[in-house]
Scaffold this active site. Structure first.
Site, PDB file in Angstrom:
ATOM      1  N   ASP A  77      -1.460 -10.793   7.453  1.00  0.00           N
ATOM      2  CA  ASP A  77      -0.253 -10.251   6.854  1.00  0.00           C
ATOM      3  C   ASP A  77      -0.653  -9.520   5.571  1.00  0.00           C
ATOM      4  O   ASP A  77      -0.894 -10.140   4.547  1.00  0.00           O
ATOM      5  CB  ASP A  77       0.700 -11.414   6.561  1.00  0.00           C
ATOM      6  CG  ASP A  77       1.857 -10.983   5.691  1.00  0.00           C
ATOM      7  OD1 ASP A  77       2.213  -9.796   5.739  1.00  0.00           O
ATOM      8  OD2 ASP A  77       2.398 -11.836   4.964  1.00  0.00           O
ATOM      9  N   ASN A 120      -1.473  -2.705   5.844  1.00  0.00           N
ATOM     10  CA  ASN A 120      -1.491  -2.409   7.286  1.00  0.00           C
ATOM     11  C   ASN A 120      -0.559  -1.266   7.650  1.00  0.00           C
ATOM     12  O   ASN A 120      -0.810  -0.534   8.613  1.00  0.00           O
ATOM     13  CB  ASN A 120      -1.031  -3.641   8.086  1.00  0.00           C
ATOM     14  CG  ASN A 120      -2.053  -4.751   8.041  1.00  0.00           C
ATOM     15  OD1 ASN A 120      -3.202  -4.526   7.696  1.00  0.00           O
ATOM     16  ND2 ASN A 120      -1.624  -5.966   8.374  1.00  0.00           N
ATOM     17  N   ARG A 121       0.500  -1.145   6.895  1.00  0.00           N
ATOM     18  CA  ARG A 121       1.497  -0.167   7.315  1.00  0.00           C
ATOM     19  C   ARG A 121       1.014   1.273   7.166  1.00  0.00           C
ATOM     20  O   ARG A 121       1.632   2.180   7.718  1.00  0.00           O
ATOM     21  CB  ARG A 121       2.842  -0.413   6.630  1.00  0.00           C
ATOM     22  CG  ARG A 121       2.972   0.036   5.197  1.00  0.00           C
ATOM     23  CD  ARG A 121       4.338  -0.290   4.636  1.00  0.00           C
ATOM     24  NE  ARG A 121       5.435   0.421   5.306  1.00  0.00           N
ATOM     25  CZ  ARG A 121       6.724   0.200   5.075  1.00  0.00           C
ATOM     26  NH1 ARG A 121       7.094  -0.731   4.230  1.00  0.00           N
ATOM     27  NH2 ARG A 121       7.648   0.885   5.687  1.00  0.00           N
ATOM     28  N   ASP A 172      11.882  -2.322   9.280  1.00  0.00           N
ATOM     29  CA  ASP A 172      12.551  -2.725  10.527  1.00  0.00           C
ATOM     30  C   ASP A 172      14.056  -2.933  10.368  1.00  0.00           C
ATOM     31  O   ASP A 172      14.770  -3.023  11.364  1.00  0.00           O
ATOM     32  CB  ASP A 172      11.896  -3.975  11.119  1.00  0.00           C
ATOM     33  CG  ASP A 172      11.882  -5.137  10.143  1.00  0.00           C
ATOM     34  OD1 ASP A 172      12.435  -4.997   9.042  1.00  0.00           O
ATOM     35  OD2 ASP A 172      11.299  -6.191  10.484  1.00  0.00           O
ATOM     36  N   ASP A 175       4.457   0.866  -1.513  1.00  0.00           N
ATOM     37  CA  ASP A 175       5.220   2.117  -1.554  1.00  0.00           C
ATOM     38  C   ASP A 175       4.972   2.895  -2.853  1.00  0.00           C
ATOM     39  O   ASP A 175       4.912   4.136  -2.832  1.00  0.00           O
ATOM     40  CB  ASP A 175       6.716   1.847  -1.343  1.00  0.00           C
ATOM     41  CG  ASP A 175       7.224   0.684  -2.162  1.00  0.00           C
ATOM     42  OD1 ASP A 175       6.451   0.111  -2.977  1.00  0.00           O
ATOM     43  OD2 ASP A 175       8.402   0.331  -2.006  1.00  0.00           O
ATOM     44  N   SER A 219      14.325  -6.577  -2.944  1.00  0.00           N
ATOM     45  CA  SER A 219      14.670  -5.926  -4.206  1.00  0.00           C
ATOM     46  C   SER A 219      15.771  -6.669  -4.947  1.00  0.00           C
ATOM     47  O   SER A 219      16.014  -6.420  -6.110  1.00  0.00           O
ATOM     48  CB  SER A 219      15.071  -4.480  -3.964  1.00  0.00           C
ATOM     49  OG  SER A 219      16.063  -4.418  -2.979  1.00  0.00           O
ATOM     50  N   SER A 220      16.446  -7.599  -4.265  1.00  0.00           N
ATOM     51  CA  SER A 220      17.495  -8.335  -4.962  1.00  0.00           C
ATOM     52  C   SER A 220      16.952  -9.630  -5.583  1.00  0.00           C
ATOM     53  O   SER A 220      17.665 -10.339  -6.281  1.00  0.00           O
ATOM     54  CB  SER A 220      18.632  -8.664  -3.993  1.00  0.00           C
ATOM     55  OG  SER A 220      18.127  -9.415  -2.916  1.00  0.00           O
TER      56      SER A 220
END
Ligand SMILES: *[C@@H]1O[C@H](CO)[C@@H](O)[C@H](O)[C@H]1NC(C)=O
Length: 352
Positions: A163, A167-168, A185, A280, A311-312
């Site tokens: 994990d 990887n993305r 997703d 990101d 994000s919350s």
């Protein structure tokens, strides 16, 4: 003859002496503006006119509002123009990052399979257990069923055992498109919006084009070291400025997969893996450093179908601030470029 004489006689007896001028003046009296009856009628008429004017104006406003909601107006038929503007000139690969949320994955695969610009769907799988045969068969089936085009999108899992958020952005060997649409997703971008943002990307293929803008600003400068702040949605909304678009819903050129994985300093990979965050931001810095240009924010509604997401969580903005500053110090300069440009679909914005 006899009645006429009778009236004349009556006038003569009432006013003493008969005079045709006097009679005319008396008759006109009914119609002159000073008569209270006429005054009232004119007022009524004007009042009615004002009301009608107001009514027409509000009707116009309603039409403007309504047509901005539904799109087709003045011959700008969205179906017609989208069938022209979604060409065979290009298509994109949808890269879905998932993690232990199979029901969301099924929904988003079904959705992106239905978009006519989708050439392939790659699901980035980062678990020690590979996806079950059942899940594979189910998703393959969904893709075939939902696809609207003669050419059915390729569907594939890209398997990773650990994990790791890096990887993305691993390079994909047999890609058929330059355009990558990177998406979480749980994020659904309507096909029409997606197609529009793809055309924006086609006009600036080295830039990131996305739906979730973020910003940075210089907070303070301490003994020669600049300290930056990371600004979320509300900062962008307030300032009208941004310098990043997040890879949870963004187009970028496939060459950046190679740059991210093979050229970016490995200390940034380690950081992303350790902190389980900020891949990101790393991608935004990479593209900005390579191009010296800002990303492009596209106007469009997107839908988050899962729970509220990370994000919350508390402390999220501290983490993001720290990432940004640590990465920038690795680069040695601030590569991000700020902008106020926002791409909007003209056929929805005819009222200007
Ligand atoms: C930033 O871009 C420059 C010029 O293209 C390049 O030489 C440098 O390696 C890049 N920096 C990083 C950290 O990738």
């Amino acid at each position: 003859m006899s009645t006429l004489i009778a009236i004349r006689d009556a006038a003569l007896t009432a006013g003493g002496e008969y005079s045709p001028a006097k009679e005319k003046a008396a008759n006109r009296g009914i119609y002159n503006g000073r008569s209270p009856l006429l005054h009232r009628r004119v007022k009524q008429l004007l009042g009615g006119l004002k009301f009608k004017l107001l009514f027409c104006l509000s009707l116009l406003c309603l039409v403007v509002w309504f047509s901005s909601k539904i799109g087709p107006f003045m011959g700008w038929d969205p179906d017609l123009s989208s069938s022209i503007s979604v060409p065979n000139r290009g298509s994109y690969t949808v890269l879905i990052n998932t993690w232990k949320r199979n029901s969301l994955l099924k929904q988003s695969v079904a959705h992106y399979a239905s978009c006519s610009g989708t050439d392939a769907i790659h699901v980035i799988w980062s678990e020690s257990d590979p996806p079950s045969d059942q899940l594979r068969a189910h998703l393959k089936n969904i893709v075939l069923k939902k696809s609207q085009t003669a050419h059915k999108p390729n569907f594939r899992f890209d398997l990773n055992e650990e994990d790791n958020l890096n990887n993305r952005f691993k390079p994909i060997s047999d890609l058929r498109t330059d355009a990558i649409f990177s998406v979480d997703d749980d994020v659904i971008v309507p096909c029409r919006t997606l197609d529009f943002s793809f055309t924006v990307w086609q006009s600036a293929p080295h830039t990131m084009v996305g739906f979730v803008p973020r910003m940075h600003w210089l907070d303070e400068e301490k003994n020669g070291m600049a300290h930056y702040k990371y600004g979320g949605w509300w900062s962008v909304w307030w300032m009208g400025t941004y310098s990043m678009v997040l890879t949870k819903a963004a187009f970028f050129h496939q060459k950046y997969l190679d740059l991210y994985t093979n050229k970016m300093p490995s200390s940034i990979h380690d950081y992303v893996m350790r902190e389980r965050n900020c891949e990101d931001i790393a991608m935004s810095l990479l593209v900005a450093n390579a191009t010296d240009t800002p990303p492009i924010w596209v106007k469009g509604k997107i839908y988050e179908i899962g729970s509220s997401g990370i994000s919350s969580l508390n402390g999220h903005s501290d983490k993001r601030n720290k990432c940004l500053n640590d990465f920038v110090s690795l680069y040695g300069t601030m590569p991000l470029v700020s902008t106020n440009v926002k791409a909007v679909e003209a056929r929805n914005e005819w009222f200007w």
